[in-house]
Design a protein around this motif. Structure first.
Motif, PDB file in Angstrom:
ATOM      1  N   GLU A 187     -52.427  97.035  99.475  1.00 50.72           N
ATOM      2  CA  GLU A 187     -51.243  96.134  99.047  1.00 50.72           C
ATOM      3  C   GLU A 187     -50.864  96.788  97.618  1.00 50.72           C
ATOM      4  O   GLU A 187     -49.697  97.050  97.776  1.00 50.72           O
ATOM      5  CB  GLU A 187     -51.691  94.780  98.770  1.00 50.72           C
ATOM      6  CG  GLU A 187     -51.996  94.018 100.020  1.00 50.72           C
ATOM      7  CD  GLU A 187     -52.420  92.707  99.691  1.00 50.72           C
ATOM      8  OE1 GLU A 187     -51.605  91.963  98.780  1.00 50.72           O
ATOM      9  OE2 GLU A 187     -52.880  91.841 100.665  1.00 50.72           O
ATOM     10  N   ARG A 211     -46.313  94.382  99.910  1.00 51.57           N
ATOM     11  CA  ARG A 211     -47.715  94.010  99.901  1.00 51.57           C
ATOM     12  C   ARG A 211     -48.092  93.744 101.295  1.00 51.57           C
ATOM     13  O   ARG A 211     -49.241  94.119 101.638  1.00 51.57           O
ATOM     14  CB  ARG A 211     -48.065  92.951  98.921  1.00 51.57           C
ATOM     15  CG  ARG A 211     -48.271  93.211  97.455  1.00 51.57           C
ATOM     16  CD  ARG A 211     -48.498  91.972  96.575  1.00 51.57           C
ATOM     17  NE  ARG A 211     -49.078  92.302  95.351  1.00 51.57           N
ATOM     18  CZ  ARG A 211     -50.205  92.485  94.961  1.00 51.57           C
ATOM     19  NH1 ARG A 211     -51.106  92.250  96.015  1.00 51.57           N
ATOM     20  NH2 ARG A 211     -50.710  92.679  93.684  1.00 51.57           N
ATOM     21  N   GLU A 268     -47.717  87.709 103.381  1.00 55.16           N
ATOM     22  CA  GLU A 268     -48.445  88.405 104.251  1.00 55.16           C
ATOM     23  C   GLU A 268     -49.242  87.643 105.343  1.00 55.16           C
ATOM     24  O   GLU A 268     -49.339  87.824 106.575  1.00 55.16           O
ATOM     25  CB  GLU A 268     -49.554  89.057 103.364  1.00 55.16           C
ATOM     26  CG  GLU A 268     -50.654  89.876 103.938  1.00 55.16           C
ATOM     27  CD  GLU A 268     -52.014  88.997 103.952  1.00 55.16           C
ATOM     28  OE1 GLU A 268     -52.543  88.748 105.214  1.00 55.16           O
ATOM     29  OE2 GLU A 268     -52.128  88.251 103.032  1.00 55.16           O
ATOM     30  N   GLU A 274     -43.786  91.164  97.205  1.00 54.94           N
ATOM     31  CA  GLU A 274     -44.405  90.525  98.141  1.00 54.94           C
ATOM     32  C   GLU A 274     -44.302  91.159  99.631  1.00 54.94           C
ATOM     33  O   GLU A 274     -45.043  91.352 100.566  1.00 54.94           O
ATOM     34  CB  GLU A 274     -44.175  89.098  98.464  1.00 54.94           C
ATOM     35  CG  GLU A 274     -44.789  88.262  97.304  1.00 54.94           C
ATOM     36  CD  GLU A 274     -46.145  88.295  97.246  1.00 54.94           C
ATOM     37  OE1 GLU A 274     -46.842  88.053  98.202  1.00 54.94           O
ATOM     38  OE2 GLU A 274     -46.708  88.766  95.923  1.00 54.94           O
ATOM     39  N   ALA A 289     -51.153  95.123 103.733  1.00 49.18           N
ATOM     40  CA  ALA A 289     -52.321  94.311 104.351  1.00 49.18           C
ATOM     41  C   ALA A 289     -52.213  94.556 105.755  1.00 49.18           C
ATOM     42  O   ALA A 289     -53.419  94.749 106.382  1.00 49.18           O
ATOM     43  CB  ALA A 289     -51.937  92.788 103.723  1.00 49.18           C
ATOM     44  N   GLY A 299     -49.421  86.511  98.346  1.00 53.75           N
ATOM     45  CA  GLY A 299     -49.837  86.570  99.767  1.00 53.75           C
ATOM     46  C   GLY A 299     -49.334  85.483 100.868  1.00 53.75           C
ATOM     47  O   GLY A 299     -49.843  85.771 101.993  1.00 53.75           O
ATOM     48  N   ARG A 337     -58.583  95.517 101.029  1.00 54.31           N
ATOM     49  CA  ARG A 337     -57.287  95.183 101.302  1.00 54.31           C
ATOM     50  C   ARG A 337     -56.332  94.948 100.177  1.00 54.31           C
ATOM     51  O   ARG A 337     -55.345  95.578 100.363  1.00 54.31           O
ATOM     52  CB  ARG A 337     -57.518  93.718 102.220  1.00 54.31           C
ATOM     53  CG  ARG A 337     -56.298  93.260 103.062  1.00 54.31           C
ATOM     54  CD  ARG A 337     -56.764  92.198 104.011  1.00 54.31           C
ATOM     55  NE  ARG A 337     -55.745  91.943 105.008  1.00 54.31           N
ATOM     56  CZ  ARG A 337     -54.938  90.964 104.885  1.00 54.31           C
ATOM     57  NH1 ARG A 337     -55.063  90.166 103.622  1.00 54.31           N
ATOM     58  NH2 ARG A 337     -54.226  90.652 105.842  1.00 54.31           N
ATOM     59  N   GLU A 338     -56.851  94.501  99.077  1.00 51.17           N
ATOM     60  CA  GLU A 338     -55.794  94.387  98.048  1.00 51.17           C
ATOM     61  C   GLU A 338     -55.388  95.852  97.295  1.00 51.17           C
ATOM     62  O   GLU A 338     -54.436  96.134  96.957  1.00 51.17           O
ATOM     63  CB  GLU A 338     -56.643  93.737  96.772  1.00 51.17           C
ATOM     64  CG  GLU A 338     -55.848  93.681  95.502  1.00 51.17           C
ATOM     65  CD  GLU A 338     -54.499  92.436  95.618  1.00 51.17           C
ATOM     66  OE1 GLU A 338     -53.805  92.572  94.590  1.00 51.17           O
ATOM     67  OE2 GLU A 338     -54.404  91.735  96.584  1.00 51.17           O
TER      68      GLU A 338
END
Length: 312
Positions: free
Chosen positions: A92, A40, A226, A37, A44, A223, A88-89
């Motif tokens: 990440e 990621r 983020e 996370e 992002a 997420g 965006r993913e």
């Protein structure tokens, strides 16, 4: 440690070769920084910065990723996502890719760290263990080289994003050496603490990998970190120096200072080589770790975005 890379400040010290060999044999494998996370979140945040300041760089990066030799892994994880969500993913997933390919041909364990001893005995071994600093510079050069094959540039982009994230975790830049840890604590991998009186012992490195949340991050919804970082006030605007490796060296130095001052508390933190004798973290430590980790993650994300600005 398999494939240990050493950055020597002085090349003519054969008397230390035995000690270095011992460390090479005994230090454990590098750990992942920030867990999934955390990385990621940096990807992002980098995407958000580019979306605001240089959307053409996003298009260029996504184009290069079409040639990534491990593209099937990305496609399977992206699934049916489309539009901005898919873009965006992708960022990440790029940031966590070097951890996702552990144990494969793409794996380079020593690229994840550049650890120096930060305790008072640091002059005994004035070397950095790990090659993050050199590999950051090399991969950034490849990523920016329009003459390089797209596949190589795509891999290099993932490593640039990941290494920057790794080196903002203080224990990927530092380790402790003392009479209790005569061959160092390997950046907290051999030192144990308890986040709370009723908590299970945890490796100090693992505690910091979870962004100071003592394991909560690993259980949080995807997420959530983020999203919270995006809501936080952004760090002060930063312009990357003309020579990015110089800026990177400064970021590492700051991480080492945080390791000494905050993680180890100048040697006052009670860490144990055994989980059975692990001490409870002092009052305020968990909260301070959370605040420092969030600041470091935000800085890493924005710095990644700044490094990728102008990429074509």
């Amino acid at each position: 440690m398999r494939g240990l890379a050493l950055s020597f400040a002085h090349r003519r010290r054969p008397a230390w070769l035995g000690v270095l060999l011992l460390l090479a044999l005994l230090l454990p494998q590098p750990a992942s920084a920030w867990l999934g996370e955390g990385h990621r979140a940096t990807g992002a945040l980098a995407y958000d910065l580019l979306e605001q300041h240089d959307p053409e760089a996003i298009a260029a990066i996504l184009g290069l990723m079409q040639a990534h030799p491990d593209r099937a892994r990305f496609d399977s994880q992206l699934g049916e996502l489309a539009g901005r969500d898919r873009e965006r993913e992708t960022f990440e997933l790029m940031a966590i890719w070097p951890d996702a390919v552990r144990g494969t041909a793409y794996d380079h364990p020593v690229w994840h760290q550049s650890q120096r001893i930060v305790s008072s005995v640091r002059s005994v071994l004035p070397y950095a263990f790990g090659s993050a600093q050199a590999e950051f510079a090399r991969n950034l050069t490849v990523a920016r080289d329009t003459a390089a094959p797209d596949a190589e540039r795509a891999i290099a982009l993932c490593w640039v994003m990941h290494i920057v994230g790794d080196m903002h975790q203080p224990l990927h830049a530092a380790m402790w050496m003392s009479w209790r840890f005569p061959i160092t604590d390997a950046g907290g991998q051999w030192s144990w603490v308890r986040p709370a009186p009723d908590a299970e012992p945890v490796r100090l490195h693992r505690f910091w990998d979870s962004a100071g949340l003592a394991g909560d991050l690993a259980l949080s919804a995807s997420g959530s970190l983020e999203a919270s970082l995006v809501r936080d006030p952004p760090p002060e605007a930063e312009t990357i120096e003309p020579d990015p490796p110089t800026a990177f060296a400064r970021w590492i130095a700051h991480s080492r200072a945080l390791a000494y001052e905050v993680v180890y508390r100048g040697g006052r933190l009670r860490i144990s080589p055994s989980p059975r004798s692990a001490s409870v973290l002092p009052p305020g430590y968990v909260e301070q770790a959370r605040a420092v980790s969030r600041t470091q993650l935000r800085a890493a994300g924005h710095r990644i975005g700044a490094l990728l600005t102008g990429l074509r």
